[in-house]
Design an enzyme around this catalytic site. Sequence first.
Site, PDB file in Angstrom:
ATOM      1  N   ASP A 239      43.318  33.678 -11.881  1.00 23.04           N
ATOM      2  CA  ASP A 239      43.880  33.332 -13.190  1.00 23.04           C
ATOM      3  C   ASP A 239      45.373  33.611 -13.096  1.00 23.04           C
ATOM      4  OD1 ASP A 239      44.015  32.733 -15.993  1.00 23.04           O
ATOM      5  OD2 ASP A 239      44.048  34.871 -16.427  1.00 23.04           O
ATOM      6  N   SER A 240      46.112  33.210 -14.137  1.00 26.04           N
ATOM      7  CA  SER A 240      47.540  33.532 -14.173  1.00 26.04           C
ATOM      8  C   SER A 240      47.749  35.039 -14.319  1.00 26.04           C
ATOM      9  CB  SER A 240      48.186  32.825 -15.366  1.00 26.04           C
ATOM     10  OG  SER A 240      47.577  33.291 -16.565  1.00 26.04           O
TER      11      SER A 240
ATOM     12  N   CYS B 220      40.496  30.148 -15.438  1.00 27.44           N
ATOM     13  CA  CYS B 220      41.634  29.831 -16.293  1.00 27.44           C
ATOM     14  C   CYS B 220      41.464  28.396 -16.784  1.00 27.44           C
ATOM     15  CB  CYS B 220      42.913  29.966 -15.473  1.00 27.44           C
ATOM     16  SG  CYS B 220      44.395  29.428 -16.333  1.00 27.44           S
TER      17      CYS B 220
ATOM     18  N   THR C 167      43.667  26.558 -18.375  1.00 26.52           N
ATOM     19  CA  THR C 167      44.888  25.786 -18.147  1.00 26.52           C
ATOM     20  C   THR C 167      44.949  25.303 -16.697  1.00 26.52           C
ATOM     21  OG1 THR C 167      45.882  27.298 -19.751  1.00 26.52           O
ATOM     22  CG2 THR C 167      47.382  25.861 -18.552  1.00 26.52           C
TER      23      THR C 167
ATOM     24  N   GLU D  88      48.131  40.151 -22.140  1.00 29.90           N
ATOM     25  CA  GLU D  88      48.521  40.632 -20.810  1.00 29.90           C
ATOM     26  C   GLU D  88      49.356  41.911 -20.939  1.00 29.90           C
ATOM     27  OE1 GLU D  88      47.676  38.402 -18.091  1.00 29.90           O
ATOM     28  OE2 GLU D  88      48.218  40.102 -16.845  1.00 29.90           O
TER      29      GLU D  88
ATOM     30  N   CYS E  33      40.920  29.815 -23.732  1.00 30.96           N
ATOM     31  CA  CYS E  33      41.799  30.481 -22.762  1.00 30.96           C
ATOM     32  C   CYS E  33      41.063  31.753 -22.386  1.00 30.96           C
ATOM     33  CB  CYS E  33      43.146  30.811 -23.401  1.00 30.96           C
ATOM     34  SG  CYS E  33      44.151  31.993 -22.460  1.00 30.96           S
ATOM     35  N   THR E  34      41.002  32.060 -21.095  1.00 35.61           N
ATOM     36  CA  THR E  34      40.175  33.199 -20.676  1.00 35.61           C
ATOM     37  C   THR E  34      40.752  34.559 -21.086  1.00 35.61           C
ATOM     38  OG1 THR E  34      41.238  33.058 -18.507  1.00 35.61           O
ATOM     39  CG2 THR E  34      39.052  32.040 -18.744  1.00 35.61           C
ATOM     40  N   HIS E  35      42.015  34.586 -21.489  1.00 37.88           N
ATOM     41  CA  HIS E  35      42.547  35.854 -22.004  1.00 37.88           C
ATOM     42  C   HIS E  35      41.898  36.215 -23.348  1.00 37.88           C
ATOM     43  CE1 HIS E  35      45.730  35.400 -19.006  1.00 37.88           C
ATOM     44  NE2 HIS E  35      46.188  36.602 -19.329  1.00 37.88           N
TER      45      HIS E  35
HETATM   46  N1  DGL Z   1      44.070  32.510 -18.975  1.00 40.50           N
HETATM   47  C1  DGL Z   1      44.629  31.220 -18.939  1.00 40.50           C
HETATM   48  C2  DGL Z   1      43.710  30.158 -19.553  1.00 40.50           C
HETATM   49  O1  DGL Z   1      42.503  30.325 -19.568  1.00 40.50           O
HETATM   50  C3  DGL Z   1      46.037  30.953 -19.377  1.00 40.50           C
HETATM   51  C4  DGL Z   1      46.980  31.973 -19.764  1.00 40.50           C
HETATM   52  C5  DGL Z   1      48.425  31.577 -19.458  1.00 40.50           C
HETATM   53  O2  DGL Z   1      49.058  30.941 -20.307  1.00 40.50           O
HETATM   54  O3  DGL Z   1      48.842  31.886 -18.367  1.00 40.50           O
HETATM   55  O4  DGL Z   1      44.164  29.139 -20.000  1.00 40.50           O
END
Ligand code: DGL
Length: 254
Positions: free
Chosen positions: A12-13, A75, A77, A156, A189-191
């Site tokens: 992931d990012s 992720c 994105t 984050e 978004c996984t966050h």
């Molecule tokens: N966790 C990521 C997702 O699922 C993106 C977070 C980011 O913007 O880096 O989209």
Amino acid sequence: MSSKRKKIGVFDSGIGGFSILKRLVEILPGHEFYYLSDLPHSPYGNKSTEYIQERCQVITETLLNEGVDLILIACNTATAASIDSLREKYSIPFVGIEPFVKSIESLDFKDEQLKPVVLTTIAMGESDRFKSLMKRYDPDLRIYHQSCPSLASLIEKAFEDGLSSVELDLETELKTLVNKGFTHAILGCTHYPLIETKIESFLGLKCISPCLPVAKRVAQLLEARPLTGRTELFFKTTGEESFKTFEAALLSLG
Ligand code: DGL
């Protein structure tokens, strides 16, 4: 079903992918997990498709060097930007995560009170993949969409600072959704699943997250089952030389 120990690559990012890694570790104890966070290049949500594609390629090469059997793009994105090109280029199996897929079936569209909102990053919301998912899963336009420019970065930072999710201020990112009668939020978004209960209480609705079904898909593709040996977790951010072991306790925020 195989009793062979598998090596599973996850990226992931940042720490967002922990939301799925946590589920993976629950359903596949005894296997080896390599988690790569692209923190020096995060957030992905405000980057171009080309930039994200390039990053995903570098990350894939790093995980392949560890000999992983499958790569989970944890992720939304990055999945939207790259899963097709990665599958074309590499023979290893990739599993991605996308809003709607594997989560929308829990919504009852016959219920007239139903008012869902899908939350994504900006890049995800602007992607062709997201637009075609919207068309496919929401032909009657029942689902509202909200891009959250900084929510992933806030989560984050909270994690880095060791804050509990209670201390996270969601006001700037989500205040426009408060008291609008939304009944469900699809977490695109996984966050976001890392602070699922916080989002639920802030917006007074129920969150829907595809993390568990995605983890199950990984197990199914690998034909893997829970093993009795020790679960090995390895972590690194891009730029660091090698993976280091870490404890499963680190997988949740607050
Ligand atoms: N966790 C990521 C997702 O699922 C993106 C977070 C980011 O913007 O880096 O989209």
